[in-house]
Design an enzyme around this catalytic site. Structure first.
Site, mmCIF file in Angstrom:
data_model
loop_
_atom_site.group_PDB
_atom_site.id
_atom_site.type_symbol
_atom_site.label_atom_id
_atom_site.label_comp_id
_atom_site.label_asym_id
_atom_site.label_seq_id
_atom_site.Cartn_x
_atom_site.Cartn_y
_atom_site.Cartn_z
ATOM 1 N N LYS A 112 -7.970 5.434 -7.893
ATOM 2 C CA LYS A 112 -6.939 4.775 -7.071
ATOM 3 C C LYS A 112 -7.570 4.061 -5.879
ATOM 4 C CE LYS A 112 -3.262 6.160 -9.318
ATOM 5 N NZ LYS A 112 -2.730 5.364 -10.343
ATOM 6 N N LYS A 195 -6.687 3.873 -21.333
ATOM 7 C CA LYS A 195 -5.457 4.521 -21.787
ATOM 8 C C LYS A 195 -4.210 3.661 -21.576
ATOM 9 C CE LYS A 195 -3.980 6.878 -17.592
ATOM 10 N NZ LYS A 195 -3.243 7.993 -17.059
ATOM 11 N N LYS A 198 1.339 3.045 -17.075
ATOM 12 C CA LYS A 198 2.199 2.101 -16.367
ATOM 13 C C LYS A 198 1.403 1.255 -15.380
ATOM 14 C CE LYS A 198 4.721 5.720 -16.062
ATOM 15 N NZ LYS A 198 5.654 6.833 -16.068
#
Ligand code: AMP
Length: 332
Positions: A112, A195, A198
């Site tokens: 992140k 992967k 969202k």
């Protein structure tokens, strides 16, 4: 006594095939065997600052989709995380013994920091403590999650054990990640790398609510290459990912057929993708139809959320009472 199971999904949009095969498909089976708590992780989703109206819509999506997938609110406890404030209290206690170094070393935190450098907030850093609180609040031992959550589970065990040592009590049990298949699942996306998720973008995900037209369009645009150039060649990641997706939704004979074509350089990606899209549609259609029906029934949704919150709080309040006592909070 039945073992306790906890798992949740962040309401940041609609559920995709990764959520389904990494988590929800296990929820559905586990509900018959275990004492299950499945929640909608709206507190976790605040790290990305959703608008108030988006947040409510996303929570509704997950609730509707849990039900449409077949999670039975009579058999399990389905609840919205923010309806159980005891979770936030336990998060605060666990944070007192969660160290900067270990939080900063978490792979998902580092990802992140790289992907959203302008929003590296304390909630993101302490995400593993909140996840630990979600699990420990019900003293769960099994957590159905995808492979991406394995490290968080290890941190949950660390935090629980540290609490036990600090207060000299054998209080929190050790939870482990769980999947009915022998390995934890990682569902790939359509973008040729990594992967399905969202945050990787809508084009990368097949949502459970996607219509046949949308599925056909997304799959037809999935990343491929110019094709194999020698027999029995190892597949590059983008192609391997599409085969992995096919293994999930198609019959073994179909996968073997295209594998064999690939191995003798006779595969036509157009046909391969068409088959993949049609099999995804067959898988999605009954779920999508139930989503559409359940979403209309607001009073049913209200009743499920209320009933779930009551049951989840009963268990959470017991834990918080005992934790407060262990910590040494005493009434005068
Ligand atoms: P999230 O959407 O990140 O809140 O994830 C909710 C659940 O879905 C977690 O148990 C994840 O491990 C699982 N999950 C999300 N994406 C995938 C994926 N691509 N493959 C397998 N499991 C996944």
């Amino acid at each position: 006594m039945k073992e306790t199971v906890v798992s949740g999904i962040r309401p940041t949009g609609k559920l995709h095939l990764g959520n389904y095969f990494g988590a929800v498909s296990n929820f559905i089976k586990m509900q018959h065997e275990y004492n299950c708590y499945f929640f909608i992780a709206d507190l976790h989703s605040l790290t990305t600052h959703p608008t108030p109206s988006d947040l409510h819509g996303y929570v509704k999506h997950v609730l509707v989709e849990y039900l449409a997938c077949g999670i039975n609110p009579e058999e399990t406890t389905i609840y919205v995380q923010s309806d159980v404030p005891e979770v936030a209290e336990l998060y605060l206690y666990l944070n007192m013994n969660a160290y900067m170094g270990e939080l900063e070393r978490s792979t998902s935190f580092k990802d992140k920091v790289r992907s959203q450098p302008d929003n590296v907030n304390a909630g993101l850093l302490t995400y593993p403590s909140l996840m630990a609180a979600d699990i420990l609040i019900h003293k769960a031992t099994k957590v159905p999650v995808g492979k991406d959550q394995e490290q968080h589970l290890e941190m949950t065990r660390t935090f629980g054990n540290r609490f036990n040592r600090l207060y000299n009590a054998d209080y929190f049990p050790e939870p482990y990640a769980f999947n009915y298949s022998s390995n934890l699942v990682k569902v790939p996306g359509l973008d040729g790398k990594g992967k399905m998720g969202k945050s990787e973008g809508d084009a990368n995900c097949i949502y459970l609510s996607d219509s046949p037209e949308i599925i056909r369009k997304k799959v037809s645009r999935a990343v491929t290459d110019a094709g194999p150039t020698s027999d029995n060649q190892e597949k590059p990641e983008a192609i391997q990912n599409l085969f992995e997706l096919m293994k999930i939704v198609s019959l073994p004979d179909t996968v073997n057929h295209f594998d064999e074509l690939y191995n003798r350089q006779a595969i036509r990606y157009g046909d391969f993708k068409k088959q993949l899209a049609e099999d995804m549609i067959i898988f999605n259609t009954p779920i999508r139809e139930r989503i559409e029906d359940i979403a209309k029934d607001t009073s049913y949704l209200r009743q499920v959320a209320k009933h779930g919150a009551l049951k989840a709080r009963e268990s959470a309040q017991k834990t918080i009472r005992e934790v407060r006592e262990l910590i040494g909070f005493k009434p005068f």
